[in-house]
Write a protein that holds these residues in place. Structure first.
Motif, PDB file in Angstrom:
ATOM      1  N   LYS A  21      -5.350  -9.473  -0.706  1.00 52.30           N
ATOM      2  CA  LYS A  21      -3.906  -9.594  -0.142  1.00 52.30           C
ATOM      3  C   LYS A  21      -3.185  -8.324  -0.187  1.00 52.30           C
ATOM      4  O   LYS A  21      -2.775  -7.814   0.862  1.00 52.30           O
ATOM      5  N   ASP A  48       1.719 -14.872   2.781  1.00 53.24           N
ATOM      6  CA  ASP A  48       2.379 -13.697   2.569  1.00 53.24           C
ATOM      7  C   ASP A  48       1.802 -12.504   3.558  1.00 53.24           C
ATOM      8  O   ASP A  48       2.661 -11.626   4.083  1.00 53.24           O
ATOM      9  N   ASN A  90       8.226 -15.727   1.094  1.00 49.98           N
ATOM     10  CA  ASN A  90       7.848 -15.571  -0.207  1.00 49.98           C
ATOM     11  C   ASN A  90       7.340 -14.004  -0.889  1.00 49.98           C
ATOM     12  O   ASN A  90       7.195 -13.892  -1.853  1.00 49.98           O
ATOM     13  N   SER A  91       7.231 -13.031   0.103  1.00 55.13           N
ATOM     14  CA  SER A  91       6.544 -12.031  -0.157  1.00 55.13           C
ATOM     15  C   SER A  91       7.363 -10.558  -0.605  1.00 55.13           C
ATOM     16  O   SER A  91       7.691 -10.079   0.370  1.00 55.13           O
ATOM     17  N   GLY A  92       7.089 -10.467  -1.805  1.00 59.43           N
ATOM     18  CA  GLY A  92       7.753  -9.276  -2.378  1.00 59.43           C
ATOM     19  C   GLY A  92       7.258  -7.831  -1.683  1.00 59.43           C
ATOM     20  O   GLY A  92       7.815  -7.043  -1.342  1.00 59.43           O
ATOM     21  N   THR A  93       5.833  -8.008  -1.518  1.00 60.88           N
ATOM     22  CA  THR A  93       5.334  -6.513  -0.879  1.00 60.88           C
ATOM     23  C   THR A  93       5.823  -6.508   0.471  1.00 60.88           C
ATOM     24  O   THR A  93       6.255  -5.391   0.796  1.00 60.88           O
ATOM     25  N   ARG A 122      14.368 -10.880  -5.943  1.00 56.29           N
ATOM     26  CA  ARG A 122      13.535  -9.650  -6.185  1.00 56.29           C
ATOM     27  C   ARG A 122      14.141  -8.430  -6.145  1.00 56.29           C
ATOM     28  O   ARG A 122      14.759  -8.156  -5.253  1.00 56.29           O
ATOM     29  N   GLN A 169       5.746  -1.269  -5.796  1.00 60.76           N
ATOM     30  CA  GLN A 169       5.811  -1.608  -4.434  1.00 60.76           C
ATOM     31  C   GLN A 169       7.034  -0.481  -3.871  1.00 60.76           C
ATOM     32  O   GLN A 169       6.902  -0.210  -2.831  1.00 60.76           O
ATOM     33  N   ASP A 315      -0.376  -9.459 -12.266  1.00 64.21           N
ATOM     34  CA  ASP A 315      -0.904 -10.756 -11.477  1.00 64.21           C
ATOM     35  C   ASP A 315      -1.636 -11.337 -12.235  1.00 64.21           C
ATOM     36  O   ASP A 315      -2.083 -12.646 -12.023  1.00 64.21           O
ATOM     37  N   LYS A 342       8.740 -11.330 -10.673  1.00 67.53           N
ATOM     38  CA  LYS A 342       7.787 -11.582  -9.753  1.00 67.53           C
ATOM     39  C   LYS A 342       8.502 -13.066  -8.919  1.00 67.53           C
ATOM     40  O   LYS A 342       9.749 -13.354  -9.047  1.00 67.53           O
ATOM     41  N   GLU A 343       7.552 -13.708  -8.406  1.00 69.78           N
ATOM     42  CA  GLU A 343       7.988 -14.748  -7.543  1.00 69.78           C
ATOM     43  C   GLU A 343       8.724 -15.710  -8.415  1.00 69.78           C
ATOM     44  O   GLU A 343       9.761 -16.395  -8.146  1.00 69.78           O
ATOM     45  N   ARG A 346       7.393 -14.874 -14.804  1.00 67.92           N
ATOM     46  CA  ARG A 346       6.220 -15.348 -15.189  1.00 67.92           C
ATOM     47  C   ARG A 346       5.896 -15.348 -16.574  1.00 67.92           C
ATOM     48  O   ARG A 346       5.134 -16.091 -17.070  1.00 67.92           O
ATOM     49  N   HIS A 385       2.520 -19.358  -6.583  1.00 62.68           N
ATOM     50  CA  HIS A 385       1.236 -19.797  -6.317  1.00 62.68           C
ATOM     51  C   HIS A 385       0.301 -19.434  -7.410  1.00 62.68           C
ATOM     52  O   HIS A 385      -0.596 -20.135  -7.831  1.00 62.68           O
ATOM     53  N   ARG A 386       0.660 -18.178  -8.349  1.00 68.21           N
ATOM     54  CA  ARG A 386      -0.205 -18.013  -9.266  1.00 68.21           C
ATOM     55  C   ARG A 386      -0.384 -19.143 -10.490  1.00 68.21           C
ATOM     56  O   ARG A 386      -1.207 -19.167 -11.344  1.00 68.21           O
TER      57      ARG A 386
HETATM   58  C1  PEP Z   1       4.007 -10.951  -6.898  1.00 72.39           C
HETATM   59  C2  PEP Z   1       3.018 -11.187  -6.276  1.00 72.39           C
HETATM   60  O1  PEP Z   1       3.240 -10.790  -4.791  1.00 72.39           O
HETATM   61  P1  PEP Z   1       4.449 -10.199  -4.144  1.00 72.39           P
HETATM   62  O2  PEP Z   1       5.127  -9.118  -5.075  1.00 72.39           O
HETATM   63  O3  PEP Z   1       3.958  -9.498  -2.849  1.00 72.39           O
HETATM   64  O4  PEP Z   1       5.400 -11.553  -3.747  1.00 72.39           O
HETATM   65  C3  PEP Z   1       1.647 -11.955  -6.381  1.00 72.39           C
HETATM   66  O5  PEP Z   1       1.138 -11.951  -5.188  1.00 72.39           O
HETATM   67  O6  PEP Z   1       1.607 -12.331  -7.562  1.00 72.39           O
END
Ligand code: PEP
Ligand code: S3P
Length: 425
Positions: A21, A48, A90-93, A122, A169, A315, A342-343, A346, A385-386
């Motif tokens: 990813k 993502d 949902n994509s932080g990156t 985020r 990031q 992760d 994160k999402e 966690r 997702h994780r």
């Molecule tokens: C934190 C994650 O991705 P992102 O920061 O891109 O949302 C992840 O995939 O666990």
């Protein structure tokens, strides 16, 4: 969608790890910024990475998608202002890296990034501050340091500092856009530097696309310094390697159960921090043979407790947490305070859901202490997702697990269920 997971006896077969990813995000962005046509082989098309791909299209790059490759006509840095807001879901990156990229658009135009409810929590403030010092006009629309983010075109360059304890990031973001700043960019990362392998992955990708840079990490832990002069990304033919984070679910299943499995497309010399999952299962008692592009795991399913710092591999927190829950004795994870951003949080949510399936857990600011034995129950995924994928693997070991809101594995691993079915038949 809820997922009911039942016990299986063994894990076996030969399987290919899905594409990375993190490398797919970076390759899409670098190709979009390059002059000419790039070929990206074996990319990941997940929710993502598609958010990044579609955002790059809105910024002016052209993508032709095929199952095994993606052909990208780059912008040479002449990106355009999108007609509408960009929703990165949902994509932080995506939101982090593309915020700097949007700043290289023509002056006087604005790009707006938004996303789902999770994305809008985020943290972005350190990136906003660091970019402001580089002459970029960037704000959080609600002035609370989270998306929606509004970025005005115009990236002067110069010197800036950023703290390294929240998200790498931010650093990858500035490094990827820096070649198109008006002046050279010097970026100093101060203090604790979490998730650093991801920055090294960024440098590796930009270098494959012809970007030169200098860095000095000899003064760590005080600071690390990066320097990039104005230059143009060159198109290239780039192959995306397999993903150790996604593979961690197959690897964990193989360690937890009786197994004999080969996972291909995992490179021995990978720069991914999550490669440490291989050492983790070894330390817990599984037998792992590593060769250049694949790993071979054999286990009797009995795992030993152990302690680990996951600052460079956040992760893996849900995966390692469920491994520890199934091991004999008491184990500790430290170094993952940043996994709270994160999402979902966690650290807290892994603790809560392990407790709900009968595990003894102690939560501290940067980690968890875990001692077995899980009995089963209902798990809230928090749409993360994780969490889904990790608790699915625990379900394969103990049975009687129901995961609520489980469809979100699409975010990083769209064929997760098929792959898990394949290796547990
Ligand atoms: C934190 C994650 O991705 P992102 O920061 O891109 O949302 C992840 O995939 O666990
Ligand atoms: O740059 C990347 O591709 C990523 C960096 C990490 O985030 P942090 O740097 O915020 O820890 C990781 O958790 C995320 O899944 C992907």
């Amino acid at each position: 969608m809820d997922l009911q997971v039942e016990k299986v006896d063994k894990v076996c077969g030969e399987i290919k790890a899905p594409a990375s990813k993190s490398y797919s995000h970076r390759a899409f962005i670098a190709a979009a910024l390059a002059e000419g046509q790039s070929i990206l082989r074996d990319p990941l098309y997940s929710e993502d990475t598609l958010a990044t791909l579609q955002a790059c299209e809105k910024l002016g790059a052209l993508f032709q998608r095929f199952p095994d490759k993606c052909i990208v006509q780059g912008t040479a840095g002449y990106i355009r202002t999108p007609e509408n807001v960009i929703d990165v879901k949902n994509s932080g990156t995506s939101v982090r890296i593309l915020s700097s990229v949007a700043a290289i658009a023509p002056r006087a135009n604005y790009t707006i990034f938004t996303g789902d409810e999770s994305l809008r929590t985020r943290p972005m403030q350190y990136l906003i501050n660091a970019l402001t010092n580089l002459g970029v006009t960037i704000v959080s629309s609600q002035n609370n340091g989270t998306p929606p983010i509004i970025v005005k075109g115009g990236f002067d360059g110069g010197k800036t500092d950023i703290k390294g304890n929240v998200s790498s990031q931010f650093i990858s973001s500035i490094l990827m856009a820096a070649p198109y700043a008006k002046r050279p960019v010097t970026l100093n990362v101060k203090g604790k530097f979490v998730s650093k392998p991801y920055v090294n992955m960024t440098l590796s990708v930009i270098s494959k696309f012809g970007i030169d840079f200098e860095y000095d990490t000899s003064n760590q832990p005080e600071y690390s310094s990066y320097y990039i002069e104005p230059q143009t990304y060159e198109c290239t033919d780039y192959t995306i390697e397999g993903d150790y984070s996604s593979a961690s679910y197959m690897i964990a299943a193989a360690a937890l159960l009786k197994s004999d499995i080969i996972i291909k497309n995992l490179y021995e010399d990978s720069m991914q921090g999550d490669k440490v999952i291989v050492d983790i299962i070894r330390r817990m008692g599984a037998e792992v043979e590593v060769s250049e592009t694949e790993i071979h795991i054999k286990s009797d399913g009995n795992l030993k407790a152990f302690d680990i710092n996951l600052a460079n591999a956040p992760d893996l927190l849900p995966t390692v947490a469920i491994l520890m829950a199934a091991a004999d004795g008491s184990s500790t994870i430290t170094g993952v305070e940043h996994a709270r951003f994160k999402e979902t949080d966690r650290v807290h949510n892994c603790a809560a859901e392990l407790a709900s399936v009968g595990v003894d857990v102690e939560e501290f600011q940067d980690g968890l202490k875990i001692s077995g034995k899980p009995t089963g129950g209902i798990v809230n995924s928090y749409l993360d997702h994780r969490m889904v994928m990790a608790f699915y693997v625990l379900g394969l070991k103990i049975g009687h697990i129901t995961i609520q809101d489980a469809a979100c594995y699409d975010v990083s691993f769209p064929n997760f269920l098929e792959v898990m079915d394949q290796i547990t038949q």
